[in-house]
Scaffold this motif. Structure first.
Motif, PDB file in Angstrom:
ATOM      1  N   ARG A  89       0.824  -1.199   0.000  1.00 22.98           N
ATOM      2  CA  ARG A  89       0.000   0.000   0.000  1.00 22.98           C
ATOM      3  C   ARG A  89       0.861   1.253   0.000  1.00 22.98           C
ATOM      4  O   ARG A  89       0.574   2.243  -0.683  1.00 22.98           O
ATOM      5  N   GLY A  90       1.928   1.200   0.769  1.00 28.70           N
ATOM      6  CA  GLY A  90       2.830   2.346   0.813  1.00 28.70           C
ATOM      7  C   GLY A  90       3.485   2.606  -0.525  1.00 28.70           C
ATOM      8  O   GLY A  90       3.602   3.760  -0.959  1.00 28.70           O
ATOM      9  N   ASP A  91       3.907   1.531  -1.211  1.00 24.53           N
ATOM     10  CA  ASP A  91       4.538   1.680  -2.514  1.00 24.53           C
ATOM     11  C   ASP A  91       3.561   2.272  -3.526  1.00 24.53           C
ATOM     12  O   ASP A  91       3.916   3.146  -4.322  1.00 24.53           O
ATOM     13  N   MET A  92       2.301   1.798  -3.492  1.00 25.18           N
ATOM     14  CA  MET A  92       1.305   2.310  -4.431  1.00 25.18           C
ATOM     15  C   MET A  92       0.940   3.750  -4.111  1.00 25.18           C
ATOM     16  O   MET A  92       0.734   4.576  -5.001  1.00 25.18           O
ATOM     17  N   ALA A  93       0.845   4.055  -2.822  1.00 30.31           N
ATOM     18  CA  ALA A  93       0.514   5.430  -2.432  1.00 30.31           C
ATOM     19  C   ALA A  93       1.572   6.388  -2.924  1.00 30.31           C
ATOM     20  O   ALA A  93       1.273   7.488  -3.403  1.00 30.31           O
ATOM     21  N   ALA A  94       2.839   5.979  -2.823  1.00 27.97           N
ATOM     22  CA  ALA A  94       3.923   6.837  -3.296  1.00 27.97           C
ATOM     23  C   ALA A  94       3.832   7.040  -4.796  1.00 27.97           C
ATOM     24  O   ALA A  94       4.133   8.125  -5.311  1.00 27.97           O
ATOM     25  N   LYS A  95       3.401   5.992  -5.512  1.00 24.92           N
ATOM     26  CA  LYS A  95       3.305   6.057  -6.967  1.00 24.92           C
ATOM     27  C   LYS A  95       2.149   6.929  -7.417  1.00 24.92           C
ATOM     28  O   LYS A  95       2.258   7.667  -8.400  1.00 24.92           O
ATOM     29  N   ARG A  96       1.019   6.895  -6.717  1.00 22.16           N
ATOM     30  CA  ARG A  96      -0.212   7.516  -7.188  1.00 22.16           C
ATOM     31  C   ARG A  96      -0.631   8.738  -6.372  1.00 22.16           C
ATOM     32  O   ARG A  96      -1.612   9.381  -6.712  1.00 22.16           O
ATOM     33  N   ASP A  97       0.052   9.042  -5.300  1.00 23.91           N
ATOM     34  CA  ASP A  97      -0.404  10.046  -4.346  1.00 23.91           C
ATOM     35  C   ASP A  97      -0.427  11.444  -4.958  1.00 23.91           C
ATOM     36  O   ASP A  97       0.523  11.871  -5.605  1.00 23.91           O
ATOM     37  N   TYR A  98      -1.538  12.181  -4.728  1.00 25.48           N
ATOM     38  CA  TYR A  98      -1.631  13.568  -5.160  1.00 25.48           C
ATOM     39  C   TYR A  98      -0.821  14.501  -4.268  1.00 25.48           C
ATOM     40  O   TYR A  98      -0.609  15.659  -4.599  1.00 25.48           O
ATOM     41  N   GLY A  99      -0.428  14.002  -3.094  1.00 22.75           N
ATOM     42  CA  GLY A  99       0.333  14.835  -2.180  1.00 22.75           C
ATOM     43  C   GLY A  99      -0.493  15.901  -1.495  1.00 22.75           C
ATOM     44  O   GLY A  99       0.030  16.961  -1.137  1.00 22.75           O
ATOM     45  N   GLN A 100      -1.776  15.636  -1.313  1.00 23.94           N
ATOM     46  CA  GLN A 100      -2.674  16.601  -0.665  1.00 23.94           C
ATOM     47  C   GLN A 100      -3.362  15.941   0.522  1.00 23.94           C
ATOM     48  O   GLN A 100      -3.873  14.831   0.397  1.00 23.94           O
ATOM     49  N   PHE A 101      -3.385  16.627   1.652  1.00 25.71           N
ATOM     50  CA  PHE A 101      -4.022  16.115   2.869  1.00 25.71           C
ATOM     51  C   PHE A 101      -5.505  16.468   2.819  1.00 25.71           C
ATOM     52  O   PHE A 101      -5.991  17.386   3.469  1.00 25.71           O
ATOM     53  N   CYS A 102      -6.228  15.701   1.966  1.00 31.27           N
ATOM     54  CA  CYS A 102      -7.632  15.990   1.664  1.00 31.27           C
ATOM     55  C   CYS A 102      -8.326  14.675   1.385  1.00 31.27           C
ATOM     56  O   CYS A 102      -7.762  13.803   0.706  1.00 31.27           O
ATOM     57  N   GLY A 103      -9.535  14.521   1.910  1.00 30.51           N
ATOM     58  CA  GLY A 103     -10.259  13.270   1.715  1.00 30.51           C
ATOM     59  C   GLY A 103     -10.528  12.960   0.258  1.00 30.51           C
ATOM     60  O   GLY A 103     -10.445  11.807  -0.170  1.00 30.51           O
ATOM     61  N   LEU A 104     -10.875  13.985  -0.531  1.00 25.96           N
ATOM     62  CA  LEU A 104     -11.135  13.752  -1.944  1.00 25.96           C
ATOM     63  C   LEU A 104      -9.880  13.264  -2.649  1.00 25.96           C
ATOM     64  O   LEU A 104      -9.922  12.293  -3.429  1.00 25.96           O
ATOM     65  N   ALA A 105      -8.747  13.910  -2.370  1.00 25.58           N
ATOM     66  CA  ALA A 105      -7.490  13.477  -2.984  1.00 25.58           C
ATOM     67  C   ALA A 105      -7.138  12.062  -2.543  1.00 25.58           C
ATOM     68  O   ALA A 105      -6.677  11.239  -3.343  1.00 25.58           O
ATOM     69  N   GLY A 106      -7.390  11.757  -1.260  1.00 29.47           N
ATOM     70  CA  GLY A 106      -7.121  10.406  -0.766  1.00 29.47           C
ATOM     71  C   GLY A 106      -7.949   9.357  -1.477  1.00 29.47           C
ATOM     72  O   GLY A 106      -7.457   8.281  -1.816  1.00 29.47           O
ATOM     73  N   GLY A 107      -9.228   9.675  -1.727  1.00 26.84           N
ATOM     74  CA  GLY A 107     -10.076   8.738  -2.448  1.00 26.84           C
ATOM     75  C   GLY A 107      -9.650   8.580  -3.894  1.00 26.84           C
ATOM     76  O   GLY A 107      -9.646   7.474  -4.438  1.00 26.84           O
ATOM     77  N   LEU A 108      -9.251   9.696  -4.519  1.00 25.23           N
ATOM     78  CA  LEU A 108      -8.825   9.630  -5.917  1.00 25.23           C
ATOM     79  C   LEU A 108      -7.504   8.895  -6.077  1.00 25.23           C
ATOM     80  O   LEU A 108      -7.225   8.353  -7.151  1.00 25.23           O
ATOM     81  N   ASN A 109      -6.693   8.869  -5.025  1.00 28.65           N
ATOM     82  CA  ASN A 109      -5.479   8.050  -5.081  1.00 28.65           C
ATOM     83  C   ASN A 109      -5.818   6.586  -5.361  1.00 28.65           C
ATOM     84  O   ASN A 109      -5.027   5.858  -5.972  1.00 28.65           O
ATOM     85  N   VAL A 110      -7.000   6.155  -4.912  1.00 27.56           N
ATOM     86  CA  VAL A 110      -7.403   4.756  -5.044  1.00 27.56           C
ATOM     87  C   VAL A 110      -8.254   4.520  -6.289  1.00 27.56           C
ATOM     88  O   VAL A 110      -8.052   3.547  -7.022  1.00 27.56           O
ATOM     89  N   VAL A 111      -9.223   5.408  -6.554  1.00 23.52           N
ATOM     90  CA  VAL A 111     -10.200   5.140  -7.623  1.00 23.52           C
ATOM     91  C   VAL A 111     -10.178   6.185  -8.735  1.00 23.52           C
ATOM     92  O   VAL A 111     -11.035   6.156  -9.620  1.00 23.52           O
ATOM     93  N   GLY A 112      -9.226   7.098  -8.725  1.00 16.67           N
ATOM     94  CA  GLY A 112      -9.256   8.212  -9.663  1.00 16.67           C
ATOM     95  C   GLY A 112      -8.671   7.942 -11.035  1.00 16.67           C
ATOM     96  O   GLY A 112      -8.796   8.784 -11.931  1.00 16.67           O
ATOM     97  N   GLU A 113      -8.027   6.800 -11.230  1.00 13.92           N
ATOM     98  CA  GLU A 113      -7.432   6.538 -12.529  1.00 13.92           C
ATOM     99  C   GLU A 113      -8.470   6.032 -13.523  1.00 13.92           C
ATOM    100  O   GLU A 113      -9.487   5.464 -13.153  1.00 13.92           O
TER     101      GLU A 113
END
Length: 228
Positions: A10-34
């Motif tokens: 999970r950490g490796d994927m988060a680093a790859k896809r993370d928007y770098g924003q401390f926001c719930g919407l950005a956190g959700g898009l890290n998972v389902v935004g592609e």
């Protein structure tokens, strides 16, 4: 896989896809935004599915891309693999409890997106999508005060809305004695939901056939937001 390895993935994927924003919407898009991810979720909201079934239903995605999207969803605990009953080697994908929490957001987005469907109505249409479309159309403050069942025969798919004690439930099965039975093709169903076609015009032209009392028709169309 151990919890430590899962956290590492999970950490490796988060680093790859993370928007770098401390926001719930950005956190959700890290998972389902592609691209394609929410359409994969849509298929699993209809029901568990094998990999090859999703390939057939998501024309254009490609096997490597589908595998990548499923891997991301599994890693984040949104999707899980399960055995196929009666097939010792078969595997299917299904939403976890966390994945099921996407139902309301996805239905809301689907309802919002209806307004962007072109009048030409081009593109693939699947009868199964009607099962989600009808859920997205429900107007919660218009639930009838009477108990009744509305059955939809959309193409080769059958699904029902049951209203009981002020609650609405959905099923991908025929009703024993539906109050209403509505029959149409998938593209007609989507056009009505997108307000490209009124229920009245669809009935007059024969694109929709309804069996049941007029009062129930009125209650059903109000519940679906098709009349004021």
């Amino acid at each position: 896989m151990s919890q430590a390895n899962l956290r590492q993935r999970r950490g490796d994927m988060a680093a790859k896809r993370d928007y770098g924003q401390f926001c719930g919407l950005a956190g959700g898009l890290n998972v389902v935004g592609e691209r394609w991810t929410l359409l994969v979720v849509r298929e699993l909201l209809i029901g568990p599915a094998r990999f090859n079934d999703m390939m057939d239903n998501l024309a254009g995605i490609g096997p490597n891309l589908l595998a990548d999207r499923l891997r991301t969803l599994v890693t984040h605990g949104v999707v899980e693999q399960a055995a196929v009953p009666g097939d010792g080697r078969g595997k299917l994908y299904r939403l976890t409890a966390l994945g099921e929490e996407l139902r309301e957001p996805v239905l809301g987005l689907a309802k919002w997106g209806m307004g962007f469907l072109g009048d030409a109505g081009t593109g693939v249409v699947r009868a199964e999508w009607g099962f989600l479309a009808v859920q997205s159309m429900i107007v919660r403050d218009r639930v009838p005060a009477v108990d009744e069942v509305y059955q939809f025969d959309v193409g080769e798919e059958v699904f029902t809305i049951e209203v009981r004690a002020g609650q609405v439930t959905f099923s991908r099965a025929a009703a024993e004695a539906p109050t209403l039975r509505i029959t149409c093709e998938p593209d007609t169903f989507i056009r009505i939901g997108a307000r490209m076609l009124t229920p009245f015009d669809a009935i007059v032209t024969g694109a929709v056939k309804i069996e049941g009392p007029n009062e129930a028709i009125h209650r059903c169309t109000r519940l679906l937001g098709l009349v004021d």
